[in-house]
Design a protein around this motif. Structure first.
Motif, PDB file in Angstrom:
ATOM      1  N   LEU A  91       6.983  38.768  44.873  1.00  0.00           N
ATOM      2  CA  LEU A  91       6.250  39.258  43.695  1.00  0.00           C
ATOM      3  C   LEU A  91       7.119  40.094  42.755  1.00  0.00           C
ATOM      4  O   LEU A  91       7.136  39.844  41.547  1.00  0.00           O
ATOM      5  CB  LEU A  91       5.010  40.049  44.128  1.00  0.00           C
ATOM      6  N   LYS A 151      -0.922  27.692  50.055  1.00  0.00           N
ATOM      7  CA  LYS A 151       0.287  27.398  49.274  1.00  0.00           C
ATOM      8  C   LYS A 151       0.763  28.645  48.542  1.00  0.00           C
ATOM      9  O   LYS A 151      -0.041  29.395  47.988  1.00  0.00           O
ATOM     10  CB  LYS A 151      -0.003  26.293  48.255  1.00  0.00           C
ATOM     11  N   SER A 152       2.055  28.879  48.566  1.00  0.00           N
ATOM     12  CA  SER A 152       2.681  29.938  47.789  1.00  0.00           C
ATOM     13  C   SER A 152       3.795  29.328  46.959  1.00  0.00           C
ATOM     14  O   SER A 152       4.546  28.467  47.450  1.00  0.00           O
ATOM     15  CB  SER A 152       3.249  31.026  48.709  1.00  0.00           C
ATOM     16  N   GLY A 203      -6.256  34.414  46.086  1.00  0.00           N
ATOM     17  CA  GLY A 203      -5.142  35.009  46.805  1.00  0.00           C
ATOM     18  C   GLY A 203      -4.850  36.437  46.393  1.00  0.00           C
ATOM     19  O   GLY A 203      -5.338  36.923  45.371  1.00  0.00           O
ATOM     20  N   SER A 227      -1.458  27.562  42.580  1.00  0.00           N
ATOM     21  CA  SER A 227      -0.190  27.658  43.310  1.00  0.00           C
ATOM     22  C   SER A 227       0.484  26.310  43.529  1.00  0.00           C
ATOM     23  O   SER A 227       1.701  26.248  43.711  1.00  0.00           O
ATOM     24  CB  SER A 227      -0.409  28.364  44.651  1.00  0.00           C
ATOM     25  N   THR A 247       7.327  28.850  45.120  1.00  0.00           N
ATOM     26  CA  THR A 247       8.721  29.224  45.327  1.00  0.00           C
ATOM     27  C   THR A 247       9.249  29.846  44.034  1.00  0.00           C
ATOM     28  O   THR A 247       8.611  29.760  42.982  1.00  0.00           O
ATOM     29  CB  THR A 247       9.573  27.992  45.675  1.00  0.00           C
ATOM     30  N   GLU A 257      -1.428  31.648  39.630  1.00  0.00           N
ATOM     31  CA  GLU A 257      -1.711  31.947  41.035  1.00  0.00           C
ATOM     32  C   GLU A 257      -0.441  31.696  41.837  1.00  0.00           C
ATOM     33  O   GLU A 257      -0.106  30.556  42.139  1.00  0.00           O
ATOM     34  CB  GLU A 257      -2.855  31.058  41.523  1.00  0.00           C
ATOM     35  N   ILE A 258       0.271  32.768  42.194  1.00  0.00           N
ATOM     36  CA  ILE A 258       1.523  32.582  42.931  1.00  0.00           C
ATOM     37  C   ILE A 258       1.272  32.293  44.408  1.00  0.00           C
ATOM     38  O   ILE A 258       2.147  31.775  45.101  1.00  0.00           O
ATOM     39  CB  ILE A 258       2.463  33.787  42.764  1.00  0.00           C
ATOM     40  N   THR A 259       0.088  32.624  44.895  1.00  0.00           N
ATOM     41  CA  THR A 259      -0.309  32.289  46.264  1.00  0.00           C
ATOM     42  C   THR A 259      -1.829  32.246  46.334  1.00  0.00           C
ATOM     43  O   THR A 259      -2.513  32.976  45.612  1.00  0.00           O
ATOM     44  CB  THR A 259       0.232  33.307  47.282  1.00  0.00           C
ATOM     45  N   THR A 273       0.707  39.836  48.840  1.00  0.00           N
ATOM     46  CA  THR A 273       1.108  39.175  50.084  1.00  0.00           C
ATOM     47  C   THR A 273       2.338  38.306  49.865  1.00  0.00           C
ATOM     48  O   THR A 273       2.967  37.867  50.838  1.00  0.00           O
ATOM     49  CB  THR A 273      -0.018  38.298  50.658  1.00  0.00           C
ATOM     50  N   HIS A 274       2.683  38.046  48.614  1.00  0.00           N
ATOM     51  CA  HIS A 274       3.847  37.203  48.314  1.00  0.00           C
ATOM     52  C   HIS A 274       5.106  38.065  48.324  1.00  0.00           C
ATOM     53  O   HIS A 274       5.225  39.012  47.550  1.00  0.00           O
ATOM     54  CB  HIS A 274       3.696  36.524  46.955  1.00  0.00           C
ATOM     55  N   PRO A 326      -1.805  38.754  45.347  1.00  0.00           N
ATOM     56  CA  PRO A 326      -0.401  38.670  44.919  1.00  0.00           C
ATOM     57  C   PRO A 326       0.564  39.493  45.766  1.00  0.00           C
ATOM     58  O   PRO A 326       1.720  39.096  45.960  1.00  0.00           O
ATOM     59  CB  PRO A 326      -0.447  39.185  43.475  1.00  0.00           C
TER      60      PRO A 326
END
Length: 278
Positions: free
Chosen positions: A67, A32-33, A59, A218, A35, A12-14, A63-64, A61
């Protein structure tokens, strides 16, 4: 070549999302996202465990902002990357997603619930345009309608538009259709997310969590599957403890043995509608 122990790891990157869908459990965790440094650490830590990184838990993805960079980095380490998205941001970011080297894109078509018929048609048409470009570029693409029996009117509308926009074989099977090379449509029934506040169900269920896959939230929390939206079953934190130690902890081993013998050890798992499918 030795087979790695897990078919995939959910990262989960965000936990931020641009939508609020009725079928989604959502999360009460702090926004949380990851880094770039955190994501790189995660990838290096799980490199010996799997060949597939799935950008999915909570979340959206897309939106990051990093990505594409994340996908390129993971791919450079030998991972194949899969992204699950609601598809609403593909008009803006679809081209860079395809260009990132992503292996697979799952499109949650059932996620679009807002707006009227005109907006829905525009959304479906944009998904069709993306799938054509993606599949022709060699990206495996899956259109998911995971609300079977709940919103058949929208399912029928989606199918009508996809058949109109997507020329192909449309070879039907038990769970969907192969539209053309690298492009599929998949049906699924809506399920009840696990929630610790729900009434306790049957303890005699089976799950592939921790035997076939696991997830990393995340903030680095390690969870047994992609449905633990709030990290209720946090086995440890990958930024604090080596991943092998987390996965071999007494709690993780108890979960594996419990699933293998259909004697579930975790209260949350006894409240999971998805696990009851097995």
């Amino acid at each position: 070549m030795t087979k790695k122990p897990y078919s995939r790891v959910y990262v989960e990157i965000t936990n931020l999302c641009n939508m609020s869908c009725s079928f989604c459990h959502g999360t009460s965790r702090k926004p949380k996202s990851m880094t770039m440094e955190e994501f790189a650490y995660v990838c290096k830590s799980i490199r010996h465990l799997t060949d597939y990184v799935y950008f999915h838990v909570m979340g959206e993805p897309l939106t990051h902002p990093l990505l594409p960079e994340f996908i390129r980095y993971a791919t450079s380490l030998g991972f194949k990357c899969a992204v699950t998205t609601n598809g609403t941001l593909l008009k803006r970011r679809g081209e860079e997603l395809i260009g990132s080297g992503v292996y697979k894109v799952n499109l949650s078509v059932h996620s679009f619930e807002s707006g009227g018929e005109e907006e829905h048609i525009a959304y479906l048409t944009s998904l069709a345009e993306f799938t054509l470009a993606a599949s022709e570029s060699g990206v495996l693409t899956v259109l998911r309608l995971w609300n079977k029996g709940v919103d058949e009117e929208r399912n029928d509308k989606a199918l009508e538009i996809f058949k109109r926009e997507l020329d192909g074989e449309w070879l039907w099977g038990t769970r969907g259709a192969r539209i053309r090379h690298k492009l599929h449509l998949e049906y699924g029934e809506r399920f009840e997310w696990p929630d610790i506040n729900l009434p306790e169900g049957d303890a005699g269920v089976f799950c592939y969590g921790l035997s076939d896959h696991f997830g990393i939230l995340s903030d680095g929390s390690v969870i047994p599957c992609c449905l633990d939206s709030d990290g209720v079953i946090t086995l440890g934190n990958i930024f604090e403890t080596p991943i092998d130690g987390i996965l071999s902890s007494p709690r993780a081993e108890a979960m594996r043995c419990g699933f293998a013998t259909r004697k579930v050890t975790e209260p949350l798992c006894r409240r999971c509608g998805y696990a009851r499918r097995f």
